[in-house]
Design an enzyme around this catalytic site. Sequence first.
Site, PDB file in Angstrom:
ATOM      1  N   GLN A   1       0.699  -1.555   0.004  1.00  0.00           N
ATOM      2  CA  GLN A   1      -0.309  -0.334  -0.040  1.00  0.00           C
ATOM      3  C   GLN A   1       1.076   1.042  -0.415  1.00  0.00           C
ATOM      4  OE1 GLN A   1      -3.614   0.771   3.112  1.00  0.00           O
ATOM      5  NE2 GLN A   1      -1.778   1.752   4.028  1.00  0.00           N
ATOM      6  N   GLY A   2       0.787   1.941  -0.833  1.00  0.00           N
ATOM      7  CA  GLY A   2       1.749   3.300  -1.176  1.00  0.00           C
ATOM      8  C   GLY A   2       0.558   4.599  -0.778  1.00  0.00           C
ATOM      9  N   TYR A   3       0.616   4.803   0.685  1.00  0.00           N
ATOM     10  CA  TYR A   3      -0.038   5.844   1.005  1.00  0.00           C
ATOM     11  C   TYR A   3       0.548   6.977   1.378  1.00  0.00           C
ATOM     12  CZ  TYR A   3      -4.473   3.542   0.552  1.00  0.00           C
ATOM     13  OH  TYR A   3      -5.876   3.252  -0.119  1.00  0.00           O
TER      14      TYR A   3
ATOM     15  N   SER B   1       4.758  -1.403   3.743  1.00  0.00           N
ATOM     16  CA  SER B   1       4.628  -2.907   4.333  1.00  0.00           C
ATOM     17  C   SER B   1       4.959  -3.858   3.657  1.00  0.00           C
ATOM     18  CB  SER B   1       3.887  -3.198   4.815  1.00  0.00           C
ATOM     19  OG  SER B   1       3.096  -2.691   6.201  1.00  0.00           O
TER      20      SER B   1
ATOM     21  N   GLU C   1      -9.753  -1.847   6.336  1.00  0.00           N
ATOM     22  CA  GLU C   1      -8.106  -2.082   7.286  1.00  0.00           C
ATOM     23  C   GLU C   1      -8.312  -1.500   8.852  1.00  0.00           C
ATOM     24  OE1 GLU C   1      -3.143  -0.872   7.706  1.00  0.00           O
ATOM     25  OE2 GLU C   1      -5.177   0.805   6.385  1.00  0.00           O
TER      26      GLU C   1
END
Lengths: 395, 362
Positions: A124-126, A159, A242
């Site tokens: 996840q690229g947040y 992650s 999530e």
Amino acid sequence: MDLEYSEEYQAFRQEVVRFIADHRHLAPGNVARRPGEDVGISWQKLLIEHGYAARTVPAEYGGFGAEPDILKSHIIAEEFARAKVRPGHSGDNRLVPTLLELGTEAQKKQFIPPTIRGEMSWCQGYSEPGSGSDLASLGTRAEVDGDDFVINGQKIWTSGAKTADMMFCLVRTEPDAPKHQGISYLLFPMDTPGIDVRPLLQMTGDAHFNEVFFTDVRVPTSSIVGKRGEGWFVANATLKHERGGLGDPHAAEARFHEIVELMQHETVDGMRLMDHAVYRDRLLKLQARMLSMKFNGMRVLTHSSRGEEAGLPRWIVKLMGCELNHQMAAMAIDLLGELGILYDASPYLRDGGIWQHRYMLDLGLIIGGGTAQIQKNMIGERALGLPKEPKVEGA
Amino acid sequence: MEFSLTEEQRLLQDSVSRFLQAECPLARVREAAESGSTHVDNVWSGLTDLGIHGIVIPEEQGGVGLSLLEACLVAEALGNCVVPVPFVGSSVMAPIAILAAGTDAQKERFLPRIAAGQVVFGVGVTEQIGRRESEGISLQGSRLSGKAMFVLDGVDADQLIVADSSGALHIIDADARGVTTGKLKTIDRTRAVAEVLLNDVEAEVLPGSVGNRGPLESTIDAGRLILAADCLGASQNMLDQSVAYAKERRQFNRVIGSFQAVKHMCADMAAELEPCRALMWYSAHVYTAIPDEARLMACHAKAHLAEVGQQIARTSTEVHGGMGFTDLLGLHYWFKRIGFDRQLLGAPELVREEAARIQGWV
């Protein structure tokens, strides 16, 4: 109040129990003690076939295709945990629901089947160095050039980026729009040229997180989920999923029983820890908190099974569940005293050093997925109706 | 699987709450407290009309035959409005003791009168939980001597139930020869506890409790659940008052609830209290439905609500700033009610130790 399941559900529970008994020899080891471990693909396929994983994902996208039934899902989770057999996974509990809700037909067909089988993994690229709790201020840019987006910028706290096949990523595509309306949600392979992953060593000694750097990374414009500028809303559908996944009350109960066991066997000055009134009192305090969260979970489950919003009981789960787990790890370390500081395969290490590992990792979970303070803002504003903090002029 | 209240249970709690909000506003509580009354007549008679005194009494004996969960929902409403009226001893523990250990004749004699609001019972079992001073009651033949302290609802009582040193339960007339009842002044002026001195008093034993601690234990468990529910209601009210105040009080040109320092205090209270509601429902439910779990869960509900209640009582007072400290606002009635609930029938440490014993950990 009715704590009994109806006949239909009792029969379903029996089916699950039988399946586990008949097939547990095919499961890859016992339930992972550390999150993030991979589950064998053949095991996952078997579980999908029987409806114990990807249960509600439609069959046309490789799932089992059952009607959503939260009680059945709960029974499956309970029985796998009870049997200490590795449960199935949802592929990615943030991405798959998001694609089902907002993806194009082509995206669903392309990504969901390999994801739920465990053949395609995601990161996840947040978060970004300057955009944590204030995620919507993110600055990684994606500019359109022909049929491509060209991405430049940096993500952090990613992650599994080192091993993931794909990323779902938030990027700024409309720099002139208000911050929430200038973001898009993109999917692309991690081996795309220009992506550089650097592991971020964390306090536990593991490197679960990474920094991800983008230098002129070209991905096709068809990589977008939803429309340009709608990425914030797409991502919020994901974050909701999530938050649901953290602070599992069953995990807390299992951890509590590990502490009881520890107190019955470990001694100090030749005396069992359970025989020390002071430790015992602390144990009983934790038991009450654990049980409260367990019953709160049952209350939320009842609301969900009726398709109702649970409201406050739901809003507090992440905050209180993570805190409880952390307090239990803290207690276990105190029970062990000097032995509790041992780590890294030291002699005399107890339980493989799991308590120290959990104590640190849980702090990460308190911070990740919306910090405790962000959770308290949400409880205060959304559940109690308190006003938001006024905007500071010029900020 | 339905982990929720039924429609009937919600309606019951709503109707009791509406009645109490109308008949027992803070002004009424204050008036009673200042005159030293813990038995407001119109509230008592209104609760009688609603069937509340007979809530755990079977229909055959004039009650409404509901379970302890419903009694706890009533207790929550009473705590929410800090109502000065006998309940825990008189309307719950006494009938439960009589039901558990009384003869048919005793049930016929006492239960209909309790349900009809014609008699108030005081219940003295404190010495069976943690003896203080020189408490303790001894039995000689059918006569009792000694001292019972912290007798719940004892000041307004016509009849008393006390436990002797063996744990057997006895009924006595509050005005029988040899009985001296004195009021113990406590911080909580909405409820009355008495000290009862017995000097060779004629008593009527509840035979089922002789040589069997079961009736005493289930009476104490019920009392603990009721006090926990009272604490839940009082704590919820303090949280609600805090949130309302934080939305209204302005400083630095903004309502104080917009400051995270204050908002997070409110969120903390809500996050601690909300799981207590599920704990309360479960614990009250198993009291009737799963007797094996009843004692342990009564301990947990009692001790945990005591801890959370204490935290909320102080945090709520702080959210109100200087006003929280005044008599004018009246917040202290809830603060003190929570303090009372915490200590009676076992302070948290004692109750947790009992919970450890029940699980075989001691």
